[in-house]
Design a protein around this motif. Structure first.
Motif, PDB file in Angstrom:
ATOM      1  N   PRO A  14       0.792  -1.225   0.000  1.00 27.99           N
ATOM      2  CA  PRO A  14       0.000   0.000   0.000  1.00 27.99           C
ATOM      3  C   PRO A  14       0.822   1.270   0.000  1.00 27.99           C
ATOM      4  O   PRO A  14       0.491   2.229  -0.674  1.00 27.99           O
ATOM      5  CB  PRO A  14      -0.831  -0.121   1.287  1.00 27.99           C
ATOM      6  N   ALA A  15       1.907   1.310   0.746  1.00 24.41           N
ATOM      7  CA  ALA A  15       2.708   2.532   0.797  1.00 24.41           C
ATOM      8  C   ALA A  15       3.409   2.788  -0.522  1.00 24.41           C
ATOM      9  O   ALA A  15       3.541   3.918  -0.961  1.00 24.41           O
ATOM     10  CB  ALA A  15       3.742   2.431   1.913  1.00 24.41           C
ATOM     11  N   SER A  92      -1.073  10.722  -2.764  1.00 26.99           N
ATOM     12  CA  SER A  92      -1.298   9.304  -2.496  1.00 26.99           C
ATOM     13  C   SER A  92      -2.231   8.716  -3.544  1.00 26.99           C
ATOM     14  O   SER A  92      -2.976   9.431  -4.209  1.00 26.99           O
ATOM     15  CB  SER A  92      -1.890   9.104  -1.097  1.00 26.99           C
ATOM     16  N   HIS A  98      -4.974   1.826   2.748  1.00 31.51           N
ATOM     17  CA  HIS A  98      -4.246   2.742   3.616  1.00 31.51           C
ATOM     18  C   HIS A  98      -4.311   2.266   5.060  1.00 31.51           C
ATOM     19  O   HIS A  98      -5.262   1.622   5.478  1.00 31.51           O
ATOM     20  CB  HIS A  98      -4.831   4.153   3.511  1.00 31.51           C
ATOM     21  N   GLY A  99      -3.281   2.596   5.821  1.00 30.90           N
ATOM     22  CA  GLY A  99      -3.271   2.268   7.236  1.00 30.90           C
ATOM     23  C   GLY A  99      -2.126   1.352   7.601  1.00 30.90           C
ATOM     24  O   GLY A  99      -1.133   1.240   6.887  1.00 30.90           O
ATOM     25  N   GLY A 116       3.264  -0.516   5.449  1.00 26.87           N
ATOM     26  CA  GLY A 116       2.078   0.319   5.334  1.00 26.87           C
ATOM     27  C   GLY A 116       2.410   1.775   5.111  1.00 26.87           C
ATOM     28  O   GLY A 116       3.566   2.185   5.174  1.00 26.87           O
ATOM     29  N   ASP A 117       1.373   2.595   4.851  1.00 23.62           N
ATOM     30  CA  ASP A 117       1.614   4.019   4.651  1.00 23.62           C
ATOM     31  C   ASP A 117       1.557   4.785   5.963  1.00 23.62           C
ATOM     32  O   ASP A 117       1.821   5.982   6.000  1.00 23.62           O
ATOM     33  CB  ASP A 117       0.629   4.611   3.637  1.00 23.62           C
ATOM     34  N   LYS A 118       1.205   4.089   7.061  1.00 27.24           N
ATOM     35  CA  LYS A 118       1.235   4.697   8.384  1.00 27.24           C
ATOM     36  C   LYS A 118       2.157   3.858   9.257  1.00 27.24           C
ATOM     37  O   LYS A 118       1.921   2.672   9.442  1.00 27.24           O
ATOM     38  CB  LYS A 118      -0.166   4.747   8.992  1.00 27.24           C
ATOM     39  N   ASN A 128       4.967  11.326   3.509  1.00 26.75           N
ATOM     40  CA  ASN A 128       5.208  10.300   2.496  1.00 26.75           C
ATOM     41  C   ASN A 128       5.531  10.913   1.141  1.00 26.75           C
ATOM     42  O   ASN A 128       4.992  11.955   0.777  1.00 26.75           O
ATOM     43  CB  ASN A 128       3.969   9.408   2.333  1.00 26.75           C
ATOM     44  N   THR A 144       9.300   7.527   3.367  1.00 30.46           N
ATOM     45  CA  THR A 144       8.553   8.088   4.486  1.00 30.46           C
ATOM     46  C   THR A 144       9.541   8.630   5.509  1.00 30.46           C
ATOM     47  O   THR A 144      10.492   7.941   5.884  1.00 30.46           O
ATOM     48  CB  THR A 144       7.661   7.025   5.156  1.00 30.46           C
ATOM     49  N   GLU A 176      -7.247  -3.590   5.424  1.00 29.13           N
ATOM     50  CA  GLU A 176      -8.548  -3.390   4.782  1.00 29.13           C
ATOM     51  C   GLU A 176      -9.084  -4.701   4.189  1.00 29.13           C
ATOM     52  O   GLU A 176      -9.510  -4.769   3.042  1.00 29.13           O
ATOM     53  CB  GLU A 176      -8.453  -2.304   3.710  1.00 29.13           C
TER      54      GLU A 176
END
Length: 257
Positions: A14-15, A92, A98-99, A116-118, A128, A144, A176
């Motif tokens: 995802p990231a 993004s 996401h998450g 992940g993006d977080k 990011n 990131t 997700e």
């Protein structure tokens, strides 16, 4: 040439997908000037009303001027024009999950966080960037930059080293309601600046799709840089975070103070 990642790879990375999807790439080496960005690379960060490809630095190939009122992390993050031969986007991908991915093994959660993006909850703030190479077709890098207390930043690097050792046989992660697995987790040699760093490779698998991924995490004081690379044109090919990307990112972190 325009690179598009398969949906199954979106679920796995995802990231990385906001770097890979929409970032242009060319079949010939880039000259000193970067071509006008396309797709997601053509749009600035949400709410800015500006384009990542329209600043003076982006047009000339010179480093972009610092943004007025930018936070320390924003000043420390890469901008279009910082790296000749690369397109850099702050936009993004709305189609990517996401998450924070959740690992099936507690010992492997630090590695799942890195995908992940977080980042992990100890991060106070994160910025990011997506980076697409115009010299190597399909090479995409997610960058990131996150701020931590220095003790938390040190703990993060230590936990990553432990997780690489503990999770060599692989693990699964869900985000997700989409699950992917990561096999053959191996420590990798990689020279970079900073106070300390850790690097590893893994094979991300979802269904009949797999992708070779390389990750580098660098700590500079309480700032942590996370770099993730793969080839979205040929996901089975071995990828590596380009040295010039890591060096420039660390240079900006140190300059931001």
């Amino acid at each position: 040439m325009r690179i598009t990642a398969r949906a199954t790879t979106v679920a796995l990375l995802p990231a990385l997908l906001f770097a890979a999807v929409g970032c242009g790439s060319t079949d010939t080496p880039a000259t000193g000037k970067a071509p006008a960005p396309s797709g997601s690379a053509a749009s600035g960060a949400p709410g800015t009303g500006t384009s990542a490809g329209t600043s003076t630095g982006a047009a000339s190939g010179a480093p972009a001027a610092p943004k007025t009122g930018a936070t320390k992390l924003e000043r420390a993050s890469l901008e279009q024009g910082d790296l000749p031969g690369y397109q850099i986007s702050s936009q993004s991908n709305p189609n990517a999950p996401h998450g924070q991915p959740q690992a099936d093994k507690k010992a492997c959660q630090p590695l799942a966080d890195a995908m992940g993006d977080k980042p992990d909850p100890a991060a106070r703030e994160s910025v990011n960037r997506g980076i697409g190479s115009q010299r190597q077709v399909g090479l995409a890098v997610a960058a990131t930059v996150s701020s931590y207390s220095e003790s938390d930043a040190k703990r993060l690097v230590s936990r990553l080293r432990q997780a690489i050792t503990a999770c060599g046989g692989g693990f699964s992660a869900t985000i997700e309601k989409q699950t992917g697995s990561y096999k053959d987790v191996k420590a990798a040699e990689y020279k970079t600046g900073g106070d300390e760093s850790v690097s590893w490779t893994t094979t991300a698998v979802a269904g009949d799709t797999s992708a070779q991924v390389h990750l580098v995490v660098v700590r500079q004081g309480g700032t942590v840089v996370r770099l993730t690379a793969l080839n979205v044109a040929a996901a089975g090919q071995k990828a590596q975070v380009p040295q010039e990307v890591a060096d420039k990112q660390l240079e900006k972190v140190k300059r931001a103070g």
